[in-house]
Design a protein around this motif. Sequence first.
Motif, short mmCIF file in Angstrom:
data_model
loop_
_atom_site.label_atom_id
_atom_site.label_comp_id
_atom_site.label_asym_id
_atom_site.label_seq_id
_atom_site.Cartn_x
_atom_site.Cartn_y
_atom_site.Cartn_z
N ILE A 763 11.06 -1.91 41.53
CA ILE A 763 10.52 -0.56 41.55
C ILE A 763 11.69 0.42 41.45
N TYR A 764 11.61 1.37 40.49
CA TYR A 764 12.67 2.36 40.29
C TYR A 764 12.12 3.76 40.54
N ASP A 765 12.99 4.66 41.02
CA ASP A 765 12.58 6.06 41.11
C ASP A 765 12.86 6.74 39.78
N ILE A 766 12.58 8.03 39.70
CA ILE A 766 12.67 8.77 38.45
C ILE A 766 14.11 8.82 37.93
N LYS A 767 15.10 8.61 38.82
CA LYS A 767 16.51 8.63 38.43
C LYS A 767 17.02 7.25 38.00
N GLY A 768 16.15 6.26 38.09
CA GLY A 768 16.55 4.92 37.69
C GLY A 768 17.17 4.09 38.80
N VAL A 769 17.09 4.59 40.04
CA VAL A 769 17.63 3.86 41.19
C VAL A 769 16.60 2.86 41.70
N VAL A 770 17.05 1.63 41.98
CA VAL A 770 16.15 0.60 42.48
C VAL A 770 15.70 0.96 43.90
N VAL A 771 14.39 1.06 44.08
CA VAL A 771 13.81 1.39 45.38
C VAL A 771 13.43 0.12 46.14
N ARG A 772 12.90 -0.85 45.41
CA ARG A 772 12.44 -2.09 46.04
C ARG A 772 12.51 -3.22 45.02
N GLN A 773 12.98 -4.38 45.45
CA GLN A 773 13.04 -5.57 44.60
C GLN A 773 12.09 -6.62 45.20
N LEU A 774 11.14 -7.10 44.39
CA LEU A 774 10.20 -8.12 44.85
C LEU A 774 10.47 -9.41 44.08
N ASP A 775 10.97 -10.42 44.76
CA ASP A 775 11.19 -11.73 44.14
C ASP A 775 9.93 -12.56 44.34
N LEU A 776 9.18 -12.76 43.29
CA LEU A 776 7.88 -13.42 43.39
C LEU A 776 7.97 -14.93 43.22
N GLY A 777 9.16 -15.43 42.86
CA GLY A 777 9.37 -16.87 42.80
C GLY A 777 8.95 -17.47 41.47
N TYR A 778 9.04 -18.80 41.39
CA TYR A 778 8.66 -19.53 40.18
C TYR A 778 7.14 -19.70 40.17
N GLN A 779 6.50 -19.17 39.13
CA GLN A 779 5.04 -19.15 39.09
C GLN A 779 4.51 -19.84 37.84
N ALA A 780 3.38 -20.50 38.00
CA ALA A 780 2.75 -21.20 36.88
C ALA A 780 2.05 -20.20 35.97
N ALA A 781 1.86 -20.58 34.72
CA ALA A 781 1.11 -19.75 33.78
C ALA A 781 -0.28 -19.47 34.33
N GLY A 782 -0.75 -18.25 34.12
CA GLY A 782 -2.07 -17.90 34.62
C GLY A 782 -2.28 -16.41 34.67
N GLY A 806 5.63 11.11 44.04
CA GLY A 806 6.27 11.30 42.75
C GLY A 806 6.02 10.16 41.79
N VAL A 807 6.72 10.22 40.68
CA VAL A 807 6.59 9.21 39.64
C VAL A 807 7.63 8.12 39.85
N TYR A 808 7.20 6.88 39.77
CA TYR A 808 8.09 5.71 39.87
C TYR A 808 7.79 4.78 38.69
N PHE A 809 8.68 3.83 38.49
CA PHE A 809 8.51 2.86 37.42
C PHE A 809 8.62 1.45 37.99
N TYR A 810 7.81 0.55 37.46
CA TYR A 810 7.93 -0.85 37.88
C TYR A 810 8.26 -1.71 36.67
N HIS A 811 9.20 -2.65 36.89
CA HIS A 811 9.74 -3.48 35.80
C HIS A 811 9.54 -4.95 36.15
#
Length: 827
Positions: A763-782, A806-811
């Motif tokens: 998750i990034y804020d409007i300035k491109g700074v990382v707000v939160r990192q979510l490591d979801l792990g190795y996942q199967a197709a689905g 405000g506006v945020y971006f998720y990658h």
Amino acid sequence: MKTVVMLLILFSLFSLNTFAQDSPQWHLPDGAQARLGKGIIRDLAYSPDGTRLAVASSIGIWLYDTMTYDEVALLTGHTGGVESVSFSPDGTIASGSGDATVRLWDAITGEHIHTLTGHTGPVWSVSFSPDGNTIASGGGFGDNTIRLWDAETGEHIHTLTGHTGPVHSVSFSPDGNTIASGGGFGDYTIRLWDVVTGEHIRTLTRDTGEGNSVSFSPDGNTLASGSWDQTVRLWDAETGAHIRTLTGHTGSVYSVSFSPDGNTIASGEGFGDATIRLWDAVTGEHIRTFTGHTGPVWSVSFSPDGNTLASGSWDQTVRLWDAETGAHIRTLTGHTGGVESVSFSPDGNTIASGSEDATIRLWDVVTGEHIRTFTGHTWSVYSVVFSPDGNTLASGSRDATIRLWDAETGAHIRTLTGHTGGVESVSFSPDGNTLASGSLDETIRLWDAATGEHIRTLTGHTGGVESVSFNPDGNTLASGSWYQTVRLWDAETGAHIHTLTGHTSDVWSVSFSPNGRTLASGGGREIRLWDAATGEHIRTLTGHAGSVGSVSFSPDGNTIASGGGFGDATTRLWDVVTGEHIRTFTGHTGPVWSVSFSPDGNTLASGSWDGTVLLWELTPALSITASDVNGDGVVNVIDLALVALQFGQAGQIDADVNGDDVVDIDDLIQVASSIGNIGQAPQAQPLALTTITPVDVQSWIAQAEALNRTDAMTQRGIRFLEQLIVALTPKTTTLLPNYPNPFNPETWIPYHLASDAEVQLAIYDIKGVVVRQLDLGYQAAGYYTRRTKAAYWDGRNANGESVASGVYFYHLSAGDFSATRRLVIVK
């Protein structure tokens, strides 16, 4: 406990966030086993945030994700076609329908909010005020009013009267103080109204055309109108003075729309050259023309950023265009024109449908998939029929021609000409050597099916011939006509045998029983049965509330199916011997012009003006009851999952479908076979994400194939399971819009994985700074779309602190795939 959890999951299977592969199977009417086609396109609109495109159709509102253009929902509930759709500033959806109501929906959850009643005719246009507090709706034939409604409560505020014809279009000014309305069918006016008082302000008169569409410029200074007179006119919104006329279209203008910056006007052309034109809103100069549609353009809409223009057409496609360059971006397909005729192939594997959009489509009966489209006719296709050997397809059209096609390849074989009026019906003789055609030119023509040569013309009807049918021995031909008559002819000599009278209205359909002894004819609100040898009337079947558009005998001759025409839209079954009504199927939103039984008699197809074919399962109730494991009256993937859950268990339990005291592959195949004709595999996705994997399904297929059975039930079951594997595996990895959006304080971020991958979400804020990192792990197709599977963000940063509005971006990163989207927090 596992069973309880399983059942809780099943209750929430079919939510709005079901990203299905085969969306036409969503929200099937009770008793319907499949739907072919997505209905007729009426209108379209972008959501305020640009993430959704709503397409109003004859069966509901389709919502598309504008990132992937996958269907994400079908909103149903109207009993008539949806004529207009509009988003409120906060994303709520309003729709106007032929059933004289306006409905409101929550675009995020798909929940129905209100139904607004009061119009006395179809609602042709709806529009939200800029503040979202008020809805305006324009009434069509038989109404001619504009109604204002409180968008929050659904209460009626005002009725605006003055138009002398139906109201084609309504539009609010940007400040919300004024409504513009366009009148039609003899009412060549545009009217302006005060929103608060409902008083009429002024009338803008068009001397030569109707106000098909009206639209305010974003600054509110200019009003644009499109008309039947092939022009777009610009008016001063304050004074009502005519500013200029934009000319160039060669057909009526059905839709006009300003770009968000107000610099450009888009106009969509109706019957004419089927183009979209862009105009400079200040100078009126023509900028460019978009071509590609093959039928009238009903609706045009700019995306909120102004970069994309969407157009919906009579050719039953939605096209997306680059608004700057005019380049074609994408075409959304699956919709069809009104269906005039349906016919099963002799082996029962294929259905042909003839449509108002001048095409013939072939469909796979088991999967419901579209196989191919035949084009060449220049007007509506009113009749399609397979030859007895299944190798040839004949089609009759309002363009006065009959075309013969290779049913396997779709290649055009030849065109039969000679009729001087539209060809309403075609029929092969039982030996396949002769083709009969009935026409609006009041004649029946017989043709050599092999060479296409004209054999003879049968005359005597004094009105258009709507239906022709050979009896099973091929010796007699029956014809139904305007002016209430049925005629019998000697098929060899063309001699007239009998005229059957008694109908009090036009006869739309005739059909012989399989033994040739009985003739059924549909006319007015009744079906009449006749002795085919003597012409004597046997009995009359009544019950339809409107005209009977089609009649057909079941293969065993015991049942007649009938389709209701104008004012009915139902499909009915009747006992031939007693004449008693057996069953009524409801679900079409337009007249049912054609009904046809499958060769085995287990399926009935009905084709409607709503642009769809519905398949109805006629399998004996006992087998359906056995496969309905949970006893909810429907056999679907829930029943399949319950069998899988109890696989291998012994004893007298519901999942033991065949009653041999063990739940095994036989039970699973029987349930899968019952689903196999109804295209339910795509709806299984939310279930499969939690209970069934592709590995499970592949194991079931292997077990079923090891049985080495060739019976139809086993083969249908295997075919369904093969579909299920495809449905469980996304074709592409995709990042989808979060929901809800805007949100506070939490949101879910759905995605698809086409292959196994290590997944991360930042998750990034409007300035491109990382707000939160979510490591979801190795996942199967689905499909990671439901709340139990989608990524979850609680609106906090890595330190656990709530982030600001405000506006945020998720990658999302998954293997070689990466994508970014926007979300908004509002507190």
